[in-house]
Design an enzyme around this catalytic site. Structure first.
Site, short mmCIF file in Angstrom:
data_model
loop_
_atom_site.label_atom_id
_atom_site.label_comp_id
_atom_site.label_asym_id
_atom_site.label_seq_id
_atom_site.Cartn_x
_atom_site.Cartn_y
_atom_site.Cartn_z
CB SER A 171 15.93 39.81 52.38
OG SER A 171 15.48 39.93 51.04
CE1 TYR A 180 11.78 36.11 53.28
CE2 TYR A 180 12.21 38.00 51.88
CZ TYR A 180 12.65 36.85 52.51
OH TYR A 180 13.95 36.45 52.37
CE LYS A 212 14.24 37.98 55.45
NZ LYS A 212 15.12 37.18 56.34
#
Ligand code: NAD
Length: 267
Positions: free
Chosen positions: A152, A165, A169
């Site tokens: 991402s 998150y 990533k």
């Protein structure tokens, strides 16, 4: 003329929706036999397989939780049994459990790390084990196999309210680079794709109203939201021998989201 991924067999995790679905479709359209992994929505996975087979492609659906060690081993076993070999892993599964840090439960932290980072490790480990031992025949093999991690823009852009998150990533970024360094001598390529804002179920709140979309577009210099197919085309290229000298890198498919767009009006 031979298709770009003729003779390739690929596993795409989390392929029953969003980016994974588009990647599975695009790999199949480029000639690959595709394993459509899903966690719980078997109907959608079956529908995708039917579509691919209806277009004269090859595909099967396999249920597995990418954060479960035994499930991942079984996923690769079933794939190898169906297609004889695995050439491409697209490790795409991912979840979000958003909360401000003070309100984030350990369960929400763990779920995101387990699926988004440990899932990458488990799938990559299984892929490397198999790439190393399978015979290089049946295609003009340059690489012994290739891994694409769905990362991402948040592998580099910090994201308040999403520390689980962004941490996963960021971990994916260094997993990709370290693993690429480790297995390059085995002719295994390892890369990541960093999507920006792509129109999928995971971020529906960010695009499904005019107000939200307008706010989102301020972050995207290219002036439009991304579509799953934008990412899928990049995955086909990275998976193919066209990208044979590309390893250990992240390909940003983000319409310029990672270019500090707030500096456009700050000169
Ligand atoms: P999505 O919710 O449509 O897809 C995620 C998929 O992962 C789903 O099919 C889900 O079933 C699957 N999944 C979840 N947990 C799983 C598990 N334990 N085992 C196996 N599969 C599991 O959303 P998406 O946008 O298509 O996301 C795909 C990937 O792209 C994710 O890794 C996400 O972080 C990444 N990504 C998306 C965007 C975006 O804007 N949509 C941006 C950057 C990165």
């Amino acid at each position: 003329k031979e298709q770009l991924l003729a003779h390739h067999a690929a596993i795409v995790t989390g392929a029953s929706s969003g980016i994974g679905l588009a990647v599975a479709e695009a790999l199949a359209a480029a000639g690959a036999a595709v394993v459509v992994n899903y966690r719980s929505d078997g109907d959608r996975a079956d529908a995708l397989v039917e579509r691919i087979v209806g277009d004269n492609g090859r595909a099967i659906a396999v249920q597995a939780d990418v954060s479960d060690e035994a499930d991942v081993a079984r996923l690769f076993d079933v794939a190898a049994e169906a297609f004889g070999r695995i050439d491409v892993l697209v490790s795409n599964s991912g979840v979000q459990k958003d909360a401000a840090v003070a309100d984030m439960s350990l369960a929400d932290w763990n779920t995101v790390i387990d699926v988004n980072l440990t899932g990458q490790f488990l799938c990559a480990r299984e892929a490397v084990r198999r790439f190393r031992v399978q015979p290089c025949k049946g295609r003009p093999a340059r690489s012994a196999g290739t891994i694409i991690a769905m990362s991402s823009v948040h592998e580099i852009i910090p994201w308040a309210g999403h520390i689980n998150y962004a941490a996963a990533k960021g971990g994916t970024r260094m997993l990709t680079r370290s693993l690429a360094q480790e297995v390059a001598a085995d002719s295994i390529r390892v890369n990541a794709i960093a999507p920006g804002a792509i129109r999928t179920p995971i971020n529906k709140d960010a695009w499904d109203s005019d107000a939200a979309l307008e706010k989102l577009l301020r972050l995207i210099p290219y002036g439009r939201i991304g579509e799953p197919e934008d990412v899928a085309r990049a995955a086909v290229w990275l998976a193919s021998d066209q990208a044979d000298y590309v390893t250990g890198t992240t390909l940003f498919v983000d319409g310029g989201m990672s270019l500090y767009p707030e500096f456009r009006d700050n000169g």
